[in-house]
Design a protein around this motif. Structure first.
Motif, PDB file in Angstrom:
ATOM      1  N   GLY A   1       0.781  -1.224   0.000  1.00 42.71           N
ATOM      2  CA  GLY A   1       0.000   0.000   0.000  1.00 42.71           C
ATOM      3  C   GLY A   1       0.809   1.268   0.000  1.00 42.71           C
ATOM      4  O   GLY A   1       0.256   2.367   0.062  1.00 42.71           O
ATOM      5  N   LEU A   2       2.135   1.137  -0.091  1.00 45.92           N
ATOM      6  CA  LEU A   2       3.026   2.295  -0.111  1.00 45.92           C
ATOM      7  C   LEU A   2       3.682   2.413  -1.477  1.00 45.92           C
ATOM      8  O   LEU A   2       4.228   1.441  -1.999  1.00 45.92           O
ATOM      9  N   LEU A   3       3.648   3.603  -2.053  1.00 45.94           N
ATOM     10  CA  LEU A   3       4.282   3.876  -3.332  1.00 45.94           C
ATOM     11  C   LEU A   3       5.689   4.396  -3.090  1.00 45.94           C
ATOM     12  O   LEU A   3       5.893   5.294  -2.262  1.00 45.94           O
ATOM     13  N   MET A   4       6.685   3.832  -3.784  1.00 52.54           N
ATOM     14  CA  MET A   4       8.077   4.204  -3.551  1.00 52.54           C
ATOM     15  C   MET A   4       8.879   4.034  -4.843  1.00 52.54           C
ATOM     16  O   MET A   4       8.441   3.374  -5.781  1.00 52.54           O
ATOM     17  N   ARG A   5      10.046   4.637  -4.862  1.00 50.61           N
ATOM     18  CA  ARG A   5      10.940   4.477  -5.999  1.00 50.61           C
ATOM     19  C   ARG A   5      11.559   3.077  -5.974  1.00 50.61           C
ATOM     20  O   ARG A   5      12.006   2.607  -4.931  1.00 50.61           O
ATOM     21  N   ALA A   6      11.605   2.432  -7.107  1.00 58.15           N
ATOM     22  CA  ALA A   6      12.164   1.083  -7.173  1.00 58.15           C
ATOM     23  C   ALA A   6      13.656   1.072  -6.887  1.00 58.15           C
ATOM     24  O   ALA A   6      14.194   0.062  -6.420  1.00 58.15           O
ATOM     25  N   ASP A   7      14.345   2.198  -7.152  1.00 60.56           N
ATOM     26  CA  ASP A   7      15.793   2.236  -6.951  1.00 60.56           C
ATOM     27  C   ASP A   7      16.196   2.798  -5.598  1.00 60.56           C
ATOM     28  O   ASP A   7      17.376   3.013  -5.352  1.00 60.56           O
ATOM     29  N   ASP A   8      15.233   3.039  -4.711  1.00 61.61           N
ATOM     30  CA  ASP A   8      15.571   3.519  -3.372  1.00 61.61           C
ATOM     31  C   ASP A   8      16.085   2.340  -2.560  1.00 61.61           C
ATOM     32  O   ASP A   8      15.337   1.399  -2.291  1.00 61.61           O
TER      33      ASP A   8
END
Length: 240
Positions: free
Chosen positions: A54-61
């Motif tokens: 349910g959390l949107l985040m950068r794939a490269d973080d």
């Protein structure tokens, strides 16, 4: 992908440029569309943004890595982990039976246990066991089972029962995610049973955590913060 969808994704990427995460509802409100529209945008995208729990985040973080890499984690915040473990070691007393969790956060502790105290260490982590076995005067209880290479730890059906039988004075717990509302979580589901058993049976439960874990939610939840007695962080030791 149409231009409106691409624009929404660019706006979300800009919002996450400094790291962190957005709840799906927050992302939808930011773009003034429905949550389903954001899901469709992501499904048609190049994967630069990912939705986890349910959390949107950068794939490269790197803080939100979808897979756990022990070698990478060992080198991240290494100096901070060493300082945190110094504080943990300072709490030890003669005759303590310790549970030391798996992962890399507690490795400096395992490698620096004092030789002038009679201690027993209970662990299911091979890297912790390797370090403890080199310490003179420290008795090691290694919980066995099926070896899991990803975390260098063991997965055994009767592990929780064995831990419950032991008189553990202090349980030193690590977590890959520490969230005020969602509690403590880790990457691997096989870690949940021994973590929970140690938390349930120990006289004193200590969470040792570096700053990169704060605010994160990982796939396997194992406890709430209210089940921990003390948190050792960069800010010091904080009773919970």
């Amino acid at each position: 992908m149409n231009e409106r969808s691409a624009t929404r994704l660019r706006n979300l990427e800009a919002s996450l440029a400094q790291g962190g995460s957005l709840r799906l509802a927050e992302a939808a409100a930011l773009c003034d569309v429905s949550e389903m529209t954001i899901r469709r945008d992501l499904a048609a995208s190049d994967g630069a943004l990912v939705l986890v729990g349910g959390l949107l985040m950068r794939a490269d973080d790197p803080r939100h890595a979808p897979a756990y890499d022990l070698a990478v984690q060992r080198d991240r915040y290494a100096e901070v982990k060493r300082r945190l473990c110094e504080r943990a070691v300072a709490t030890l007393e003669e005759g303590d039976t310790l549970f030391i969790d798996c992962g890399t956060t507690l490795m400096p502790m395992a490698a620096s246990l004092p030789s002038d105290l009679s201690l027993t260490v209970v662990t299911y982590a091979l890297n912790v066991a390797d370090a403890v076995s080199a310490r003179p005067g420290v008795r090691l209880w290694l919980l066995g089972g099926l070896y899991q290479e990803s975390s260098r730890s063991f997965d055994g059906d009767d592990m929780a029962v064995t831990i419950a039988r032991l008189g553990i004075n202090k349980a030193f717990i690590s977590a890959a995610g520490v969230h005020d509302m969602k509690g403590l979580s880790c990457f691997h589901f096989h870690e949940v049973a021994p973590k929970r058993a140690a938390i349930a049976s120990a006289e004193h439960r200590v969470l040792v955590v570096d700053p990169s874990k704060r605010g994160l939610v990982r796939p396997a939840r194992f406890a709430g913060l209210d089940e921990i007695d003390e948190v050792i962080t960069e800010q010091g030791s904080i009773p919970v």
